[in-house]
Design an enzyme around this catalytic site. Structure first.
Site: not given
Length: 252
Positions: A63, A157
């Site tokens: 991706v 994250y």
């Protein structure tokens, strides 16, 4: 493919949450493009889905690579003719370490996958959905509890998951005129191979190591199926599904 069959593309479909969601959508009769980095894992998902009412297309995809993303969406259009649902799920973490010690390359890799990758997939989905007939579709982004509150030593994250919330809001606003509904599912402690370590204890904000409760990943899959089942004039903008007793409310 039957004209009434809905079509979905799931990123990160080879393992964990993506695999559970892909199989749940197939059980609902969807044709699903299985996108992810590892062809062997995608083929395992495909094999498990053969007993369902749905069809699947294995599409190895990175991706973070624009050409790879374009190829996945083009293959979906060629195989199934349209796209009704995108579940933007692919994501990675980084080793837990003090922020000041984090290599820049590690930061960039997480941002490229979790944020830029989701943006690239969203772009391609919008392009398909606004041009197809009937027009429109639905994009569901995998946010996270970390879109609201961080764990210790998780800057890459947590930052990307906070940014996903902004992307969800922007895409929801910009997609309106094309009958594209965009929402976000924030997931807490779904039991996957990656999260299983939480049973043995993970660092808490106060420095302690404590085990955390987990929930069956199928609850996550059912939440996505519910969001996907709505007509396009209704939208779940944000939903949180989490292990009831996990330390989120009051975290820290």
């Amino acid at each position: 493919m039957a004209a009434s069959q809905k079509v979905a593309l799931v990123t990160g479909a080879g393992t964990g949450i993506g695999k559970a969601v892909a199989l749940a959508l197939m059980r609902e009769g969807y044709a699903v493009t299985l996108a992810g980095r590892r062809a062997d894992k995608l083929k395992e998902t495909e094999s498990e889905g053969r007993s369902t009412n749905g069809k699947s297309l294995v599409m190895p995809t990175d991706v973070s690579d624009p050409a790879s993303v374009k190829a996945a969406f083009a293959a979906t259009k060629q195989a199934f003719g349209r796209l009704d649902i995108l579940f933007n799920n692919a994501g990675i973490g980084a080793p837990a370490m003090p922020m000041e010690d984090l290599p820049l390359e590690t930061w960039r890799k997480v941002v490229d996958t979790n944020l830029t990758g989701m943006f690239l997939c969203t772009q391609e989905a919008i392009r398909m959905m606004k041009a197809q007939d009937p027009r429109g579709g639905r994009i569901i982004n995998n946010g996270s509890i970390s879109a609201h509150a961080p764990r210790p030593n998780s800057a890459p994250y947590t930052s990307t998951k906070h940014a996903v919330t902004g992307l969800t809001k922007s895409a929801s606003l910009d997609g309106r005129k094309y009958d594209i509904a965009v929402g976000q599912l924030d997931i807490g402690n779904a039991e996957t191979p990656l999260a299983a370590r939480m049973k043995n204890g993970v660092p808490q904000a106060n420095g302690q190591i404590m085990p955390e409760p987990l929930m069956d990943v199928e609850h996550t899959a059912r939440a996505v199926v519910h969001m996907a089942s709505l007509p396009l004039d209704a939208n779940v903008l944000f939903m949180t599904v989490m292990a009831t007793k996990m330390p989120f409310v009051g975290r820290g």
